[in-house]
Design a protein around this motif. Structure first.
Motif, PDB file in Angstrom:
ATOM      1  N   SER A  22       0.912  -1.361  -0.029  1.00  0.00           N
ATOM      2  CA  SER A  22       0.121   0.006   0.080  1.00  0.00           C
ATOM      3  C   SER A  22       0.788   1.116   0.027  1.00  0.00           C
ATOM      4  CB  SER A  22      -0.975   0.033   1.302  1.00  0.00           C
ATOM      5  OG  SER A  22      -1.854  -1.189   1.056  1.00  0.00           O
ATOM      6  N   LEU A  23       2.054   1.319   0.955  1.00  0.00           N
ATOM      7  CA  LEU A  23       3.074   2.278   0.933  1.00  0.00           C
ATOM      8  C   LEU A  23       3.462   2.697  -0.466  1.00  0.00           C
ATOM      9  CD1 LEU A  23       4.738   1.620   4.083  1.00  0.00           C
ATOM     10  CD2 LEU A  23       3.158   3.499   3.695  1.00  0.00           C
ATOM     11  N   LYS A  24       3.938   1.577  -1.161  1.00  0.00           N
ATOM     12  CA  LYS A  24       4.577   1.765  -2.619  1.00  0.00           C
ATOM     13  C   LYS A  24       3.305   2.217  -3.551  1.00  0.00           C
ATOM     14  CE  LYS A  24       8.111  -1.584  -2.288  1.00  0.00           C
ATOM     15  NZ  LYS A  24       8.616  -3.094  -2.571  1.00  0.00           N
ATOM     16  N   ARG A  25       2.209   1.781  -3.457  1.00  0.00           N
ATOM     17  CA  ARG A  25       1.002   2.193  -4.218  1.00  0.00           C
ATOM     18  C   ARG A  25       0.932   3.700  -4.089  1.00  0.00           C
ATOM     19  NH1 ARG A  25      -4.551   2.051  -3.348  1.00  0.00           N
ATOM     20  NH2 ARG A  25      -4.323   1.083  -2.018  1.00  0.00           N
ATOM     21  N   TYR A  26       0.750   4.153  -2.828  1.00  0.00           N
ATOM     22  CA  TYR A  26       0.775   5.556  -2.657  1.00  0.00           C
ATOM     23  C   TYR A  26       1.649   6.401  -2.993  1.00  0.00           C
ATOM     24  CZ  TYR A  26      -2.658   3.625   1.129  1.00  0.00           C
ATOM     25  OH  TYR A  26      -3.620   2.955   1.943  1.00  0.00           O
ATOM     26  N   LEU A  27       2.832   5.992  -3.138  1.00  0.00           N
ATOM     27  CA  LEU A  27       3.976   6.737  -3.601  1.00  0.00           C
ATOM     28  C   LEU A  27       3.968   6.727  -5.306  1.00  0.00           C
ATOM     29  CD1 LEU A  27       7.012   5.161  -1.513  1.00  0.00           C
ATOM     30  CD2 LEU A  27       5.988   7.263  -1.115  1.00  0.00           C
ATOM     31  N   GLN A  28       3.510   5.690  -5.798  1.00  0.00           N
ATOM     32  CA  GLN A  28       3.422   5.634  -7.181  1.00  0.00           C
ATOM     33  C   GLN A  28       2.220   6.676  -7.641  1.00  0.00           C
ATOM     34  OE1 GLN A  28       3.396   1.634  -7.846  1.00  0.00           O
ATOM     35  NE2 GLN A  28       5.498   1.296  -7.804  1.00  0.00           N
ATOM     36  N   GLU A  29       0.999   6.313  -7.026  1.00  0.00           N
ATOM     37  CA  GLU A  29      -0.288   6.785  -7.416  1.00  0.00           C
ATOM     38  C   GLU A  29      -0.351   8.377  -6.978  1.00  0.00           C
ATOM     39  OE1 GLU A  29      -3.501   4.534  -6.563  1.00  0.00           O
ATOM     40  OE2 GLU A  29      -2.966   3.097  -7.944  1.00  0.00           O
ATOM     41  N   HIS A  30       0.611   8.980  -6.073  1.00  0.00           N
ATOM     42  CA  HIS A  30       0.423  10.314  -5.666  1.00  0.00           C
ATOM     43  C   HIS A  30       1.650  10.905  -5.575  1.00  0.00           C
ATOM     44  CE1 HIS A  30      -3.821   9.663  -5.106  1.00  0.00           C
ATOM     45  NE2 HIS A  30      -3.696   8.698  -4.250  1.00  0.00           N
ATOM     46  N   ALA A  31       2.444  10.596  -6.693  1.00  0.00           N
ATOM     47  CA  ALA A  31       3.955  11.102  -6.386  1.00  0.00           C
ATOM     48  C   ALA A  31       4.119  12.581  -6.460  1.00  0.00           C
ATOM     49  CB  ALA A  31       4.664  10.440  -7.617  1.00  0.00           C
ATOM     50  N   GLU A  32       3.229  13.309  -7.049  1.00  0.00           N
ATOM     51  CA  GLU A  32       3.350  14.649  -7.075  1.00  0.00           C
ATOM     52  C   GLU A  32       3.063  15.414  -5.919  1.00  0.00           C
ATOM     53  OE1 GLU A  32      -0.979  13.668  -8.633  1.00  0.00           O
ATOM     54  OE2 GLU A  32       0.921  12.791  -8.545  1.00  0.00           O
ATOM     55  N   TYR A  33       2.759  14.568  -4.806  1.00  0.00           N
ATOM     56  CA  TYR A  33       2.432  15.202  -3.472  1.00  0.00           C
ATOM     57  C   TYR A  33       3.294  14.636  -2.495  1.00  0.00           C
ATOM     58  CZ  TYR A  33      -1.995  16.723  -5.483  1.00  0.00           C
ATOM     59  OH  TYR A  33      -3.011  17.578  -6.399  1.00  0.00           O
ATOM     60  N   ILE A  34       4.001  13.526  -2.652  1.00  0.00           N
ATOM     61  CA  ILE A  34       4.893  12.993  -1.654  1.00  0.00           C
ATOM     62  C   ILE A  34       6.273  13.381  -2.147  1.00  0.00           C
ATOM     63  CG2 ILE A  34       5.553  11.002  -0.397  1.00  0.00           C
ATOM     64  CD1 ILE A  34       2.846   9.979  -1.174  1.00  0.00           C
ATOM     65  N   ASN A  35       7.215  13.751  -1.269  1.00  0.00           N
ATOM     66  CA  ASN A  35       8.441  14.108  -1.319  1.00  0.00           C
ATOM     67  C   ASN A  35       9.448  12.786  -1.171  1.00  0.00           C
ATOM     68  OD1 ASN A  35      10.962  15.446  -1.961  1.00  0.00           O
ATOM     69  ND2 ASN A  35      10.840  16.597  -0.239  1.00  0.00           N
ATOM     70  N   TYR A  36       9.897  12.043  -2.262  1.00  0.00           N
ATOM     71  CA  TYR A  36      10.815  10.936  -2.101  1.00  0.00           C
ATOM     72  C   TYR A  36      11.561  10.661  -3.077  1.00  0.00           C
ATOM     73  CZ  TYR A  36       7.943   8.349  -5.483  1.00  0.00           C
ATOM     74  OH  TYR A  36       7.320   8.036  -6.690  1.00  0.00           O
ATOM     75  N   LYS A  37      12.653   9.922  -3.259  1.00  0.00           N
ATOM     76  CA  LYS A  37      13.358   9.927  -4.277  1.00  0.00           C
ATOM     77  C   LYS A  37      13.203   7.954  -4.457  1.00  0.00           C
ATOM     78  CE  LYS A  37      17.081  12.362  -2.076  1.00  0.00           C
ATOM     79  NZ  LYS A  37      18.189  12.521  -1.807  1.00  0.00           N
ATOM     80  N   LYS A  38      13.802   7.611  -5.879  1.00  0.00           N
ATOM     81  CA  LYS A  38      13.822   6.156  -6.151  1.00  0.00           C
ATOM     82  C   LYS A  38      15.145   5.997  -6.617  1.00  0.00           C
ATOM     83  CE  LYS A  38      11.361   2.453  -8.151  1.00  0.00           C
ATOM     84  NZ  LYS A  38      10.370   2.241  -9.153  1.00  0.00           N
ATOM     85  N   GLU A  39      15.956   5.236  -5.954  1.00  0.00           N
ATOM     86  CA  GLU A  39      17.318   4.902  -6.358  1.00  0.00           C
ATOM     87  C   GLU A  39      17.622   3.661  -6.530  1.00  0.00           C
ATOM     88  OE1 GLU A  39      19.743   7.067  -3.554  1.00  0.00           O
ATOM     89  OE2 GLU A  39      19.440   9.034  -3.973  1.00  0.00           O
ATOM     90  N   HIS A  40      17.839   2.979  -7.694  1.00  0.00           N
ATOM     91  CA  HIS A  40      18.126   1.676  -7.990  1.00  0.00           C
ATOM     92  C   HIS A  40      16.984   0.872  -7.306  1.00  0.00           C
ATOM     93  CE1 HIS A  40      22.108   3.129  -9.234  1.00  0.00           C
ATOM     94  NE2 HIS A  40      22.334   3.491  -8.217  1.00  0.00           N
ATOM     95  N   ASN A  41      15.869   1.320  -7.725  1.00  0.00           N
ATOM     96  CA  ASN A  41      14.539   0.611  -7.427  1.00  0.00           C
ATOM     97  C   ASN A  41      14.102   0.620  -5.860  1.00  0.00           C
ATOM     98  OD1 ASN A  41      13.815  -0.275  -9.930  1.00  0.00           O
ATOM     99  ND2 ASN A  41      14.804  -2.222  -9.997  1.00  0.00           N
ATOM    100  N   ARG A  42      14.886   1.439  -5.175  1.00  0.00           N
ATOM    101  CA  ARG A  42      14.834   1.619  -3.366  1.00  0.00           C
ATOM    102  C   ARG A  42      14.268   2.879  -3.351  1.00  0.00           C
ATOM    103  NH1 ARG A  42      20.346  -1.040  -1.080  1.00  0.00           N
ATOM    104  NH2 ARG A  42      19.837  -3.071  -1.989  1.00  0.00           N
ATOM    105  N   TYR A  43      13.182   2.980  -2.396  1.00  0.00           N
ATOM    106  CA  TYR A  43      12.465   4.291  -2.138  1.00  0.00           C
ATOM    107  C   TYR A  43      13.411   4.914  -1.057  1.00  0.00           C
ATOM    108  CZ  TYR A  43       8.708   2.760  -5.104  1.00  0.00           C
ATOM    109  OH  TYR A  43       7.862   2.210  -6.116  1.00  0.00           O
ATOM    110  N   LYS A  44      13.424   6.147  -1.040  1.00  0.00           N
ATOM    111  CA  LYS A  44      13.835   7.075   0.032  1.00  0.00           C
ATOM    112  C   LYS A  44      12.857   7.982   0.216  1.00  0.00           C
ATOM    113  CE  LYS A  44      18.756   6.081   0.047  1.00  0.00           C
ATOM    114  NZ  LYS A  44      20.073   6.549   0.040  1.00  0.00           N
TER     115      LYS A  44
END
Length: 198
Positions: A22-44
């Motif tokens: 669910s966390l990953k889905r929220y990051l993907q579906e609402h990426a424009e509202y959540i501040n994160y980085k994706k480096e080598h398939n790892r979320y930060k």
């Protein structure tokens, strides 16, 4: 803590009630509202985003769909995150609150639509007035013609009426010309001239 980034594992520990999928889905579906980085398939994920993720979780728990959740985030005034390339760092993230700009654009479009409608109604009114004046002129011409014919048959008393009606006809004709001129001037104005008065 505001600038600290959490791994997905650390985020999961901070939010034990939310499954990792669910966390990953929220990051993907609402990426424009959540501040994160994706480096080598790892979320930060930035630590400051935890409250936002809890809010998203609550919205989904309330039975809202993706589009409805996005609308609620926008309504809440949560800034949209835009990632831009930077020469010094590989990427830098900046927060830009585009919601207010979008609202301003919507207001401008609404204003332009109203102005266009008012202009259309004004032109229709002028056209109707023009038709009415033309009708009056035609009636006056017929009356004058009848009076002239009567005058030619020897009714000299009608002479004053003819003169008076002729003067009215001329006044009405001037009105028609003024309305026609106003209609032409209104047509030739562009929508921007009407809005900005230039």
């Amino acid at each position: 803590m505001a600038n600290q980034y959490l791994t997905m594992k650390e985020l999961k520990e901070a939010l034990p009630d939310i499954p990792e999928n669910s966390l990953k889905r929220y990051l993907q579906e609402h990426a424009e509202y959540i501040n994160y980085k994706k480096e080598h398939n790892r979320y930060k994920i930035q630590a400051s985003e935890i409250e936002k993720i809890k809010f998203i979780r609550k919205l989904y728990s309330d039975g809202l769909k993706k589009e409805e959740v996005t609308a609620k985030l926008e309504e809440a005034g949560i800034p949209v995150i835009i990632t831009v390339e930077d020469e010094e760092e590989s990427t830098s993230t900046s927060l830009v609150n585009v919601n207010s700009e979008l609202t301003d654009m919507k207001k401008l479009v609404s204003f332009l639509v109203q102005q266009n409608e008012q202009s259309r109604l004004s032109q229709n009114k002028i056209r109707e007035q023009n038709k009415q004046l033309i009708h009056e002129v035609q009636e006056l011409k017929l009356t004058i013609e009848d009076l002239r014919m009567a005058h030619e048959q020897g009714y000299e008393k009608e002479s004053e009426k003819v003169t008076s009606l002729y003067e009215k006809l001329m006044a009405t004709q001037r009105s028609v010309e003024e309305v026609a001129g106003a209609l032409e001037a209104e047509k030739s104005k562009s929508i921007w001239q009407k809005i900005f008065g230039k």
